[in-house]
Design a protein around this motif. Structure first.
Motif, PDB file in Angstrom:
ATOM      1  N   GLY A 195     -11.364  12.649  -2.288  1.00 31.35           N
ATOM      2  CA  GLY A 195     -11.560  11.953  -3.553  1.00 31.35           C
ATOM      3  C   GLY A 195     -10.441  12.235  -4.531  1.00 31.35           C
ATOM      4  O   GLY A 195      -9.952  11.327  -5.222  1.00 31.35           O
ATOM      5  N   LEU A 196     -10.012  13.491  -4.592  1.00 35.04           N
ATOM      6  CA  LEU A 196      -8.937  13.857  -5.503  1.00 35.04           C
ATOM      7  C   LEU A 196      -7.630  13.193  -5.090  1.00 35.04           C
ATOM      8  O   LEU A 196      -6.911  12.643  -5.942  1.00 35.04           O
ATOM      9  CB  LEU A 196      -8.769  15.378  -5.561  1.00 35.04           C
ATOM     10  N   ALA A 197      -7.301  13.196  -3.815  1.00 33.66           N
ATOM     11  CA  ALA A 197      -6.070  12.546  -3.359  1.00 33.66           C
ATOM     12  C   ALA A 197      -6.106  11.043  -3.643  1.00 33.66           C
ATOM     13  O   ALA A 197      -5.093  10.445  -4.017  1.00 33.66           O
ATOM     14  CB  ALA A 197      -5.850  12.810  -1.872  1.00 33.66           C
ATOM     15  N   THR A 198      -7.267  10.436  -3.508  1.00 34.97           N
ATOM     16  CA  THR A 198      -7.412   9.009  -3.813  1.00 34.97           C
ATOM     17  C   THR A 198      -7.230   8.769  -5.306  1.00 34.97           C
ATOM     18  O   THR A 198      -6.519   7.852  -5.727  1.00 34.97           O
ATOM     19  CB  THR A 198      -8.782   8.505  -3.326  1.00 34.97           C
ATOM     20  N   TYR A 199      -7.863   9.596  -6.104  1.00 36.15           N
ATOM     21  CA  TYR A 199      -7.741   9.491  -7.556  1.00 36.15           C
ATOM     22  C   TYR A 199      -6.294   9.721  -8.006  1.00 36.15           C
ATOM     23  O   TYR A 199      -5.763   8.980  -8.844  1.00 36.15           O
ATOM     24  CB  TYR A 199      -8.686  10.499  -8.219  1.00 36.15           C
ATOM     25  N   ASP A 258       0.805  -1.227   0.000  1.00 31.69           N
ATOM     26  CA  ASP A 258       0.000   0.000   0.000  1.00 31.69           C
ATOM     27  C   ASP A 258       0.839   1.279   0.000  1.00 31.69           C
ATOM     28  O   ASP A 258       0.336   2.350  -0.319  1.00 31.69           O
ATOM     29  CB  ASP A 258      -0.876   0.101   1.265  1.00 31.69           C
ATOM     30  N   MET A 259       2.075   1.170   0.421  1.00 29.91           N
ATOM     31  CA  MET A 259       2.863   2.368   0.728  1.00 29.91           C
ATOM     32  C   MET A 259       2.990   3.368  -0.421  1.00 29.91           C
ATOM     33  O   MET A 259       2.787   4.564  -0.186  1.00 29.91           O
ATOM     34  CB  MET A 259       4.249   1.992   1.260  1.00 29.91           C
ATOM     35  N   PRO A 260       3.315   2.964  -1.646  1.00 30.25           N
ATOM     36  CA  PRO A 260       3.440   4.003  -2.689  1.00 30.25           C
ATOM     37  C   PRO A 260       2.155   4.814  -2.867  1.00 30.25           C
ATOM     38  O   PRO A 260       2.204   6.046  -2.909  1.00 30.25           O
ATOM     39  CB  PRO A 260       3.785   3.204  -3.956  1.00 30.25           C
ATOM     40  N   ALA A 261       1.008   4.148  -2.944  1.00 27.14           N
ATOM     41  CA  ALA A 261      -0.253   4.874  -3.122  1.00 27.14           C
ATOM     42  C   ALA A 261      -0.597   5.684  -1.884  1.00 27.14           C
ATOM     43  O   ALA A 261      -1.097   6.811  -1.991  1.00 27.14           O
ATOM     44  CB  ALA A 261      -1.379   3.904  -3.460  1.00 27.14           C
ATOM     45  N   PHE A 262      -0.327   5.139  -0.705  1.00 26.60           N
ATOM     46  CA  PHE A 262      -0.601   5.858   0.536  1.00 26.60           C
ATOM     47  C   PHE A 262       0.209   7.152   0.597  1.00 26.60           C
ATOM     48  O   PHE A 262      -0.331   8.226   0.875  1.00 26.60           O
ATOM     49  CB  PHE A 262      -0.296   4.971   1.752  1.00 26.60           C
ATOM     50  N   PHE A 263       1.507   7.062   0.330  1.00 28.39           N
ATOM     51  CA  PHE A 263       2.342   8.257   0.382  1.00 28.39           C
ATOM     52  C   PHE A 263       1.962   9.248  -0.710  1.00 28.39           C
ATOM     53  O   PHE A 263       1.954  10.458  -0.471  1.00 28.39           O
ATOM     54  CB  PHE A 263       3.830   7.903   0.328  1.00 28.39           C
ATOM     55  N   TYR A 311     -15.383   7.147  -1.491  1.00 37.16           N
ATOM     56  CA  TYR A 311     -15.777   6.486  -2.743  1.00 37.16           C
ATOM     57  C   TYR A 311     -16.457   7.482  -3.677  1.00 37.16           C
ATOM     58  O   TYR A 311     -16.115   7.567  -4.857  1.00 37.16           O
ATOM     59  CB  TYR A 311     -16.698   5.310  -2.446  1.00 37.16           C
ATOM     60  N   LEU A 312     -17.419   8.231  -3.154  1.00 37.72           N
ATOM     61  CA  LEU A 312     -18.099   9.221  -3.992  1.00 37.72           C
ATOM     62  C   LEU A 312     -17.106  10.272  -4.496  1.00 37.72           C
ATOM     63  O   LEU A 312     -17.165  10.688  -5.650  1.00 37.72           O
ATOM     64  CB  LEU A 312     -19.234   9.896  -3.224  1.00 37.72           C
ATOM     65  N   GLY A 313     -16.197  10.692  -3.625  1.00 38.09           N
ATOM     66  CA  GLY A 313     -15.185  11.660  -4.029  1.00 38.09           C
ATOM     67  C   GLY A 313     -14.255  11.109  -5.093  1.00 38.09           C
ATOM     68  O   GLY A 313     -13.896  11.810  -6.047  1.00 38.09           O
ATOM     69  N   TYR A 314     -13.877   9.853  -4.957  1.00 39.68           N
ATOM     70  CA  TYR A 314     -13.033   9.207  -5.969  1.00 39.68           C
ATOM     71  C   TYR A 314     -13.763   9.158  -7.307  1.00 39.68           C
ATOM     72  O   TYR A 314     -13.186   9.491  -8.344  1.00 39.68           O
ATOM     73  CB  TYR A 314     -12.648   7.797  -5.498  1.00 39.68           C
ATOM     74  N   LEU A 315     -15.039   8.744  -7.298  1.00 39.05           N
ATOM     75  CA  LEU A 315     -15.805   8.696  -8.550  1.00 39.05           C
ATOM     76  C   LEU A 315     -15.903  10.080  -9.184  1.00 39.05           C
ATOM     77  O   LEU A 315     -15.764  10.225 -10.400  1.00 39.05           O
ATOM     78  CB  LEU A 315     -17.220   8.162  -8.312  1.00 39.05           C
ATOM     79  N   PHE A 316     -16.155  11.087  -8.355  1.00 37.71           N
ATOM     80  CA  PHE A 316     -16.250  12.447  -8.873  1.00 37.71           C
ATOM     81  C   PHE A 316     -14.916  12.903  -9.467  1.00 37.71           C
ATOM     82  O   PHE A 316     -14.873  13.450 -10.575  1.00 37.71           O
ATOM     83  CB  PHE A 316     -16.711  13.417  -7.785  1.00 37.71           C
ATOM     84  N   ALA A 317     -13.825  12.671  -8.746  1.00 31.12           N
ATOM     85  CA  ALA A 317     -12.515  13.094  -9.242  1.00 31.12           C
ATOM     86  C   ALA A 317     -12.177  12.384 -10.545  1.00 31.12           C
ATOM     87  O   ALA A 317     -11.624  12.991 -11.466  1.00 31.12           O
ATOM     88  CB  ALA A 317     -11.442  12.836  -8.184  1.00 31.12           C
ATOM     89  N   VAL A 344      -6.749   1.594  -3.754  1.00 31.34           N
ATOM     90  CA  VAL A 344      -6.426   2.958  -3.316  1.00 31.34           C
ATOM     91  C   VAL A 344      -7.436   3.496  -2.308  1.00 31.34           C
ATOM     92  O   VAL A 344      -7.145   4.472  -1.614  1.00 31.34           O
ATOM     93  CB  VAL A 344      -6.253   3.937  -4.506  1.00 31.34           C
ATOM     94  N   LEU A 345      -8.587   2.863  -2.207  1.00 35.19           N
ATOM     95  CA  LEU A 345      -9.565   3.265  -1.182  1.00 35.19           C
ATOM     96  C   LEU A 345      -9.297   2.554   0.145  1.00 35.19           C
ATOM     97  O   LEU A 345      -9.755   3.018   1.184  1.00 35.19           O
ATOM     98  CB  LEU A 345     -10.992   2.969  -1.662  1.00 35.19           C
ATOM     99  N   TRP A 346      -8.606   1.437   0.125  1.00 36.73           N
ATOM    100  CA  TRP A 346      -8.138   0.667   1.269  1.00 36.73           C
ATOM    101  C   TRP A 346      -9.228   0.081   2.152  1.00 36.73           C
ATOM    102  O   TRP A 346      -9.332  -1.114   2.279  1.00 36.73           O
ATOM    103  CB  TRP A 346      -7.168   1.476   2.141  1.00 36.73           C
ATOM    104  N   SER A 347      -9.995   0.916   2.789  1.00 30.90           N
ATOM    105  CA  SER A 347     -10.888   0.434   3.837  1.00 30.90           C
ATOM    106  C   SER A 347     -12.264   1.063   3.705  1.00 30.90           C
ATOM    107  O   SER A 347     -12.357   2.247   3.382  1.00 30.90           O
ATOM    108  CB  SER A 347     -10.274   0.789   5.195  1.00 30.90           C
ATOM    109  N   PRO A 348     -13.286   0.283   3.971  1.00 35.41           N
ATOM    110  CA  PRO A 348     -13.296  -1.148   4.238  1.00 35.41           C
ATOM    111  C   PRO A 348     -12.899  -1.962   3.009  1.00 35.41           C
ATOM    112  O   PRO A 348     -12.987  -1.481   1.879  1.00 35.41           O
ATOM    113  CB  PRO A 348     -14.732  -1.457   4.658  1.00 35.41           C
ATOM    114  N   LYS A 349     -12.479  -3.188   3.241  1.00 34.74           N
ATOM    115  CA  LYS A 349     -11.922  -4.039   2.190  1.00 34.74           C
ATOM    116  C   LYS A 349     -12.923  -4.350   1.080  1.00 34.74           C
ATOM    117  O   LYS A 349     -12.528  -4.739  -0.005  1.00 34.74           O
ATOM    118  CB  LYS A 349     -11.389  -5.347   2.780  1.00 34.74           C
TER     119      LYS A 349
END
Length: 170
Positions: free
Chosen positions: A53-57, A15-20, A124-130, A71-76
């Protein structure tokens, strides 16, 4: 800076690269958006939806081998559950879109949920929007989108999603 003890409990080495990338993008975004960000007591739901959402995207764009769930991590099971609930979630978010405090925060915090949706459903909604607003757009351009533009486009996106019925927005 990152709370290494919590990171070690919540994230796996893969997870580390996407997390950072996610967390470092927050720092960059705050720097470039500056005083344009909404001011006042707590962020409104729409702003947190955009920021998270933008940071996740961005973390997915920086790590293209990862899918949305990674990239959303949790919940699984967030993506699987939210795909079934995204129309209802969009309708509920539209009701809370300008709220602040606990009415907004419940969309983004672990161990809190909105009417049976998974914890952190706002991510999740923010990721979809981004993704909807950002595919094909340079990341620095996305980071500099004005809050006024983001707010209007978020309402447009959520309204379209809420009216989608059985049609899914991937």
């Amino acid at each position: 800076l990152f709370g290494v003890d919590v990171i070690a409990m919540v994230h796996e080495p893969a997870d580390m690269p996407a997390f950072f990338d996610h967390e470092l993008f927050h720092l960059y975004h705050r720097l470039v958006i500056g005083a344009q960000a909404p001011q006042g007591e707590g962020d409104p739901a729409w702003w947190t939806m955009w920021v998270e959402g933008l940071a996740t995207y961005v973390s997915q764009r920086m790590n293209p081998g990862l899918d949305a769930q990674q990239v959303l991590w949790s919940p699984k099971d967030m993506v699987a559950r939210m795909r079934l609930e995204q129309v209802r979630a969009a309708k509920l978010m539209l009701l809370d879109i300008d709220k602040t405090g606990s009415d907004a925060d419940r969309w983004f915090l672990a161990h809190q949920s909105v009417e049976g949706l998974p914890d952190r459903a706002g991510y999740y909604l923010g990721y979809l929007f981004a993704k909807w607003a950002g595919d094909g757009v340079a990341l620095p351009v996305l980071a500099r989108r004005s809050p006024q533009e983001v707010h209007g486009r978020e309402i447009e996106f959520l309204t379209q999603l809420a009216q989608a019925g059985d049609k899914s927005i991937p």
